[in-house]
Design a protein around this motif. Structure first.
Motif, PDB file in Angstrom:
ATOM      1  N   LEU A 191       0.795  -1.227   0.000  1.00  0.00           N
ATOM      2  CA  LEU A 191       0.000   0.000   0.000  1.00  0.00           C
ATOM      3  C   LEU A 191       0.831   1.282   0.000  1.00  0.00           C
ATOM      4  CD1 LEU A 191      -2.821  -0.920   2.561  1.00  0.00           C
ATOM      5  CD2 LEU A 191      -2.870  -1.115   0.063  1.00  0.00           C
ATOM      6  N   SER A 192       1.845   1.379   0.834  1.00  0.00           N
ATOM      7  CA  SER A 192       2.484   2.670   1.105  1.00  0.00           C
ATOM      8  C   SER A 192       3.682   2.920   0.194  1.00  0.00           C
ATOM      9  CB  SER A 192       2.946   2.727   2.564  1.00  0.00           C
ATOM     10  OG  SER A 192       3.486   3.992   2.859  1.00  0.00           O
ATOM     11  N   VAL A 193       3.653   4.057  -0.502  1.00  0.00           N
ATOM     12  CA  VAL A 193       4.754   4.477  -1.373  1.00  0.00           C
ATOM     13  C   VAL A 193       5.140   5.915  -1.053  1.00  0.00           C
ATOM     14  CG1 VAL A 193       4.023   2.934  -3.229  1.00  0.00           C
ATOM     15  CG2 VAL A 193       3.212   5.298  -3.202  1.00  0.00           C
ATOM     16  N   GLY A 194       6.333   6.309  -1.461  1.00  0.00           N
ATOM     17  CA  GLY A 194       6.784   7.681  -1.275  1.00  0.00           C
ATOM     18  C   GLY A 194       6.496   8.530  -2.488  1.00  0.00           C
ATOM     19  N   GLY A 195       6.260   9.817  -2.251  1.00  0.00           N
ATOM     20  CA  GLY A 195       5.989  10.735  -3.355  1.00  0.00           C
ATOM     21  C   GLY A 195       6.086  12.177  -2.901  1.00  0.00           C
ATOM     22  N   PRO A 196       5.882  13.135  -3.821  1.00  0.00           N
ATOM     23  CA  PRO A 196       6.094  14.549  -3.519  1.00  0.00           C
ATOM     24  C   PRO A 196       4.818  15.330  -3.227  1.00  0.00           C
ATOM     25  CG  PRO A 196       6.025  14.250  -5.888  1.00  0.00           C
ATOM     26  CD  PRO A 196       5.771  12.890  -5.279  1.00  0.00           C
TER      27      PRO A 196
END
Length: 475
Positions: free
Chosen positions: A208-213
């Motif tokens: 589920l969890s991803v990094g982004g801006p």
């Protein structure tokens, strides 16, 4: 002449490249703004002034200007480990934790030449969609301090919207980048599962969890996302065999050019509709209608669509959310008492789950992923409201009843978590400012690896609506 914080992140980067600003000057400028404003806004939980100034000098002297973020300030969400800096996860339980090593995303942003100014506010272990923990002051919305900033990247959103940072990294496991971006009038981009090597989601429960801006403009979001994907240039090193498909060309080009005509779906249904009463506020509908009109005027094809009801989604997602809390390091009664009521409820439910229940929930969400992608596959992107309501007041969420609290979160933000389950990219765009002066956004959901299309569409809408020139009262 404009003050540095009045420039976009891309303009600040250009000023650094041309020698009009130095990393030390830019870092000092933002630190001064943080020290003046943070007590009222709750954007930062830790400000590392001395380390930031030392880092800026190091970048000036030792890091090549070709580094993608050379000299640009950012801050770490307080779920990310930075060696030697307290990482409290928004929790009283972790108040004394200081990691010895940094997370991969922190290392990647340092390798890209960025300068961290500290840690941004997050709710307890990033679990709620609002940033109001018992460990820290709440993150307050710069458009109206009586309102919340959303979560769980709420502190990051406040910092960017109030011009305390040019942009900021966040993480998104159920909407935690897009919700605060929408609440604070920003662009927030959740990448495809597997797209960002250092925060891919592949190693997370359910993926589920991803990094982004989070950023003020589409180009600024692309600038930071490019650095997260490929910190040093060339092909990104990826620690997993699985990764999202997609063009490895820099995404900034798509965000700057804003080219192409696309077929868009328009959707107001969500995965939660059969389990919770989802009511779309007039402001949310107005934002969607504005985006539809502007995209139609720009020559895109638009078609209304709706999701097929699926009664498996809600119980399966609740199971995964509870299971994700089961590993929180609270073992004794004393440690459990340090957790907030919502977190204790999630931990208790998660630890009571059987392996069979968890396996069935994971299988149900995998099936939902295939169904969701298949239903929307005829579109280049699908347009939805970003949130179902205007930003919620600080203190709106039930502090004691876990079930009631979870229902409130779903009613506020029903359109985000299904995108995490499907592993798709999605961008929130701040299209509308209400008569009361609050931002309202829309969400565009893309195909797997379709970030460039989302950025192109966002750039086109940004040119028409010019939201980058809206400034909140607290900026």
């Amino acid at each position: 002449m404009a003050e540095p914080h009045e420039l976009t992140a891309l303009e600040q980067w250009q000023a650094l490249q041309h020698g009009e600003l130095s990393p030390s000057e830019l870092t000092g400028h933002y630190l001064a703004r943080i020290h003046a404003a943070n007590a009222a806004l709750g954007a930062f939980v830790t400000v590392t002034s001395d380390a930031a100034l030392a880092r800026a000098r190091f970048v000036e002297e030792q890091v090549p200007r070709t580094a993608p973020l050379w000299g640009l300030p950012f801050a770490d969400k307080d779920l990310q480990l930075r060696a030697g800096v307290p990482t409290r996860f928004g929790s009283r339980l972790m108040r004394d934790f200081v990691p010895a090593e940094s997370d991969d995303l922190v290392v990647a942003l340092d390798a890209a030449g960025g300068v961290s100014l500290g840690k941004t506010n997050t709710p307890e272990f990033g679990l709620p969609s609002y940033t109001e923990s018992l460990a820290e002051a709440p993150a307050r919305n710069p458009w109206n301090r009586d309102l919340g900033a959303g979560g769980s990247s709420g502190g990051a959103a406040v910092a960017v919207a109030a011009r305390l940072l040019p942009f900021a990294p966040g993480s998104d496991g159920g909407g935690s980048i897009r919700i605060p971006a929408a609440a604070c009038g920003l662009v927030g981009l959740k990448p495809s599962r597997g797209r960002v090597p250092a925060a891919s989601g592949i190693d997370r429960l359910g993926g589920l969890s991803v990094g982004g801006p989070l950023a003020r403009t589409v180009a600024d979001a692309a600038l930071l996302l490019d650095a997260m994907i490929t910190p040093r240039g060339g092909h990104p090193l990826h620690p997993f065999a699985l990764r999202a498909p997609g063009d490895e060309a820099p995404l900034l080009a798509a965000a700057v050019r804003g080219e192409g005509r696309f077929q868009l779906g328009v959707m107001t249904t969500s995965a939660w509709d059969d389990d919770y009463p989802i009511d779309l506020a007039p402001e949310a509908r107005a934002a969607l209608d504005l985006a539809v009109a502007e995209f139609a005027a720009a020559g895109h094809g638009l078609e209304e669509t709706a999701l097929t009801p699926d009664e498996s989604y809600a119980p399966a997602f609740r199971t995964i959310w509870q299971a994700g809390a089961a590993s929180i390091p609270a073992e004794t009664e004393e440690e459990l008492r340090l957790l907030e009521p919502l977190t204790r409820w999630l931990v208790g439910r998660g630890r009571a789950l059987s392996a069979r229940t968890l396996a069935e929930a994971l299988a149900a969400l995998a099936a939902y992923e295939r169904s969701f992608i298949g239903q929307l596959s005829r579109f280049d992107a699908v347009l939805t409201p970003a949130l179902a309501m205007i930003p919620r007041p600080v203190g709106w969420y039930d502090p004691e009843d876990g079930e009631a609290n979870f229902a409130q979160q779903v009613r506020y933000t029903p359109f985000t978590s299904m995108v995490n389950v499907a592993g798709l990219p999605a961008i929130v765009l701040p299209v509308l400012q209400t008569e009361g002066g609050l931002p309202m956004g829309v969400q565009l959901i893309g195909r797997p690896g379709g970030e460039a299309t989302l950025l192109s569409l966002g750039a086109q809408l940004e040119r028409r609506l010019r939201w980058q020139h809206r400034v909140p009262p607290e900026a």
